[in-house]
Design a protein around this motif. Structure first.
Motif, short mmCIF file in Angstrom:
data_model
loop_
_atom_site.label_atom_id
_atom_site.label_comp_id
_atom_site.label_asym_id
_atom_site.label_seq_id
_atom_site.Cartn_x
_atom_site.Cartn_y
_atom_site.Cartn_z
N CYS A 4 0.83 -1.20 0.00
CA CYS A 4 0.00 0.00 0.00
C CYS A 4 0.87 1.26 0.00
O CYS A 4 1.78 1.39 0.81
N SER A 6 -0.47 4.22 0.47
CA SER A 6 -1.17 5.22 1.28
C SER A 6 -0.85 5.07 2.76
O SER A 6 -0.69 6.06 3.48
N CYS A 7 -0.79 3.82 3.23
CA CYS A 7 -0.55 3.60 4.66
C CYS A 7 0.89 3.99 5.04
O CYS A 7 1.81 3.89 4.22
N CYS A 22 -5.76 -2.77 -0.16
CA CYS A 22 -5.12 -2.67 1.16
C CYS A 22 -6.14 -3.08 2.23
O CYS A 22 -7.23 -2.51 2.30
N CYS A 25 -6.53 0.35 4.79
CA CYS A 25 -7.17 1.62 4.39
C CYS A 25 -8.13 1.45 3.22
O CYS A 25 -8.87 2.38 2.89
#
Ligand SMILES: [Zn+2]
Length: 207
Positions: A4, A6-7, A22, A25
């Motif tokens: 991921c 974003s995490c 993911c 998220c």
């Protein structure tokens, strides 16, 4: 393989309908198609090398076919010499199969893999069904084939005969390379691959 972006921590994503998702998220990335993997295994002397070229030609446009030994030298170098780290080597091949799947095609691997080893790998989730078949030959034929090789390929004759016997009792689908030319055997393997690709019932029997 898919992590991921974003995490804040490195979270491994999960495959879902061609996407990587993911689990924390919910981020969805495309480019995560999965396709079947076909493994044609066999102990040394089974005839894998002879079958590779005709099989790759027969499956052109349907599958991408590899001899796993093509990465052996690179695997040794990446590990700073022998022995090859086999789980990492097998992970690499699953990653390649996943890459091939992004072009919409399954992968066919000729190499000495066994089902249990692949099932335990973290990249296993990035291919769909794994189908195994065995290239086999009578034990005396295997001994003769190995003994007539160049010296550098003439190794561990009885070990390979023993491993061939073990594979014979653990892999259900066999092709006997003593019963035809490499081209004949390649045709039989290609029929098996295409049948498994197109028959949901056959795929269930293998899983
Ligand atoms: Zn995330």
């Amino acid at each position: 393989m898919h992590y991921c972006h974003s995490c804040d921590t490195q979270i491994a994503m999960e495959p879902h309908d061609g996407f990587a998702i993911c689990p924390i998220c919910g981020r969805m990335d495309d480019g995560a198609a999965v396709r079947p993997l076909f493994v044609v295994t066999g102990a040394s002397g089974s005839g894998k090398t002879a079958v590779l070229a005709p099989l790759a030609r027969l499956l052109t446009g349907r599958c991408i076919t590899f001899d796993v030994d093509w990465l052996i030298d690179a695997a040794r170098d990446l590990g700073n010499g022998p022995p090859v780290r086999w789980p990492a080597f097998q992970e690499a091949w699953l990653a390649i199969a996943h890459g091939v799947a992004q072009a919409g095609m399954p992968t066919v691997l000729l190499g000495l893999f066994i089902p249990r080893h692949l099932e335990e790998l973290s990249a296993r989730r990035w291919v769909s069904d794994i189908h195994f078949s065995l290239l086999d030959c009578p034990d005396d034929v295997r001994r003769d084939r190995i003994k007539t090789r160049p010296t550098w390929r003439r190794h561990d004759v009885e070990g390979q005969v023993g491993f061939g016997k073990w594979l014979r009792t653990h892999i259900d689908h066999h092709f006997d390379t003593n019963e035809g030319t490499p081209e004949d055997i390649a045709v039989a393997i290609s029929v098996w691959v295409i049948d498994r690709m197109t028959s949901p019932r056959s795929q269930q029997e293998d899983s």
